[in-house]
Design an enzyme around this catalytic site. Structure first.
Site, PDB file in Angstrom:
ATOM      1  N   ASP A   1      -7.803  -0.994   8.043  1.00 32.19           N
ATOM      2  CA  ASP A   1      -7.137   0.276   7.706  1.00 32.19           C
ATOM      3  C   ASP A   1      -7.664   1.420   8.564  1.00 32.19           C
ATOM      4  OD1 ASP A   1      -5.653  -1.072   5.828  1.00 32.19           O
ATOM      5  OD2 ASP A   1      -6.940  -0.523   4.149  1.00 32.19           O
TER       6      ASP A   1
ATOM      7  N   ASP B   1     -11.886   7.044   5.985  1.00 27.22           N
ATOM      8  CA  ASP B   1     -11.502   6.627   4.634  1.00 27.22           C
ATOM      9  C   ASP B   1     -12.272   5.363   4.256  1.00 27.22           C
ATOM     10  OD1 ASP B   1     -10.088   6.885   2.234  1.00 27.22           O
ATOM     11  OD2 ASP B   1      -8.480   5.555   2.912  1.00 27.22           O
TER      12      ASP B   1
ATOM     13  N   GLU C   1      -4.893 -10.046  13.939  1.00 27.08           N
ATOM     14  CA  GLU C   1      -5.521 -11.270  13.440  1.00 27.08           C
ATOM     15  C   GLU C   1      -5.531 -11.283  11.914  1.00 27.08           C
ATOM     16  OE1 GLU C   1     -10.029 -13.278  13.651  1.00 27.08           O
ATOM     17  OE2 GLU C   1      -9.582 -11.339  14.583  1.00 27.08           O
TER      18      GLU C   1
ATOM     19  N   GLU D   1       1.107   3.593   2.417  1.00 26.73           N
ATOM     20  CA  GLU D   1       1.746   3.883   3.697  1.00 26.73           C
ATOM     21  C   GLU D   1       2.390   2.672   4.341  1.00 26.73           C
ATOM     22  OE1 GLU D   1      -1.570   4.661   3.305  1.00 26.73           O
ATOM     23  OE2 GLU D   1      -1.512   6.831   3.015  1.00 26.73           O
ATOM     24  N   ALA D   2       1.938   1.466   3.959  1.00 26.62           N
ATOM     25  CA  ALA D   2       2.409   0.270   4.660  1.00 26.62           C
ATOM     26  C   ALA D   2       2.277  -0.962   3.771  1.00 26.62           C
ATOM     27  CB  ALA D   2       1.596   0.077   5.945  1.00 26.62           C
TER      28      ALA D   2
ATOM     29  N   GLY E   1       0.827  -1.202   0.000  1.00 25.26           N
ATOM     30  CA  GLY E   1       0.000   0.000   0.000  1.00 25.26           C
ATOM     31  C   GLY E   1       0.858   1.247   0.000  1.00 25.26           C
TER      32      GLY E   1
END
Length: 278
Positions: free
Chosen positions: A229, A212, A167, A68-69, A66
């Site tokens: 997210d 978002d 999880e 950002e991560a 993604g």
């Protein structure tokens, strides 16, 4: 559905431990003992979660990349006994990611350490590192609050620097698809829609907005919709744009379901969610 991409063959931790008793190249000792109680998920913890220091964390591959991560699949297992699958979300520093909207989401938040706040503002190397850790901690805190409030989110296992362990939602090693990938239409989406409304109202009762929300960060896990997210979750009372974000979330959801043949009244939905605030 999303599948895990792995560049190296996987060998079970039990098999490796039987010969070496040390983590292999794609493994590490469980990081659970290294984090403080405040960096661990809420009580009571699920029965499936492995918390012993004798466990290995084995990286099985990347699930998703993604802005950002990146999300990785981890197996935390005790050799020759039991284990569990976890999702490891690893935030990049601001130099290697897209945080162009972060200042808007950060309205109403504060960083107590003034040195860190200045470093983030100046976008120094240290500041970029602090920002990534700040977003990881923010998402972990939001997951914990949502879990305790009964909002369907992945159970937050722990946070450590820029990594959030949670999880893994899916079947076996296959991640649950996003709602946006669903082929259902019209009345067949009614149950999913009602669950999404419950998610919107659940956040509202907490005084929060996802910020978002769309069909791309809702997982379609069989008969259950799970929201993901959460680093940008917004406190409606603290952020002056809180209601604007709430309206945007409602519009995104209403328009997606309407396009799929399930007519949704945007104004009525917005009013219903607003009624749950505080």
């Amino acid at each position: 559905m999303s599948s895990v991409q792995s560049s190296t063959p996987f060998s079970a931790p039990a098999e490796l431990a039987a010969h070496t008793l040390e983590p292999d190249i794609d493994q590490r000792w469980s990081t659970w003992p290294a984090v403080t109680p405040t960096q661990r998920g809420p009580l009571p913890r699920p029965d499936w979660l492995v918390t012993t220091s004798a466990a290995f964390d084995t990286e099985l591959g990347i699930v998703k990349t993604g802005k950002e991560a990146d999300l990785f699949l981890i197996e935390r297992a005790v050799p020759e006994t039991h284990g569990c699958l976890l999702a490891a979300k690893r935030f990049r520093n601001a130099h290697n990611s897209d945080f162009h909207r972060s200042s808007v989401y950060e309205e109403g938040r504060s960083i107590r350490d003034t040195r860190e706040a200045r470093a983030i503002k100046r976008k120094t190397a240290y500041g970029r590192m602090v920002a990534a850790g700040h977003w990881a901690a923010t998402e972990f805190g939001a997951l914990c609050r949502a879990w305790e409030a009964g909002v369907p989110v992945p159970y937050p296992v722990q946070v450590n620097d820029t990594e959030v362990l949670m999880e893994f939602i899916g079947t076996g090693r296959v991640a649950a698809p996003r709602l946006a990938q669903s082929r259902r239409k019209g009345a067949a989406l009614r149950d999913a829609y009602e669950q999404v409304v419950d998610i919107l109202e659940g956040f509202a009762r907490m005084g929060y907005v996802h910020g978002d929300l769309s069909a791309y960060n809702l997982l379609d896990d069989g008969e259950r919709i799970v929201v993901i997210d959460l680093p940008q979750v917004i406190d409606v009372a603290a952020n002056p744009l809180g209601f604007d974000f709430l309206q945007r979330d409602v519009v995104n959801i209403a328009e997606w379901f309407t396009r799929r043949g399930l007519e949704v009244d945007q104004e009525a939905l917005f009013s219903d969610v607003m009624a749950q605030l505080w």
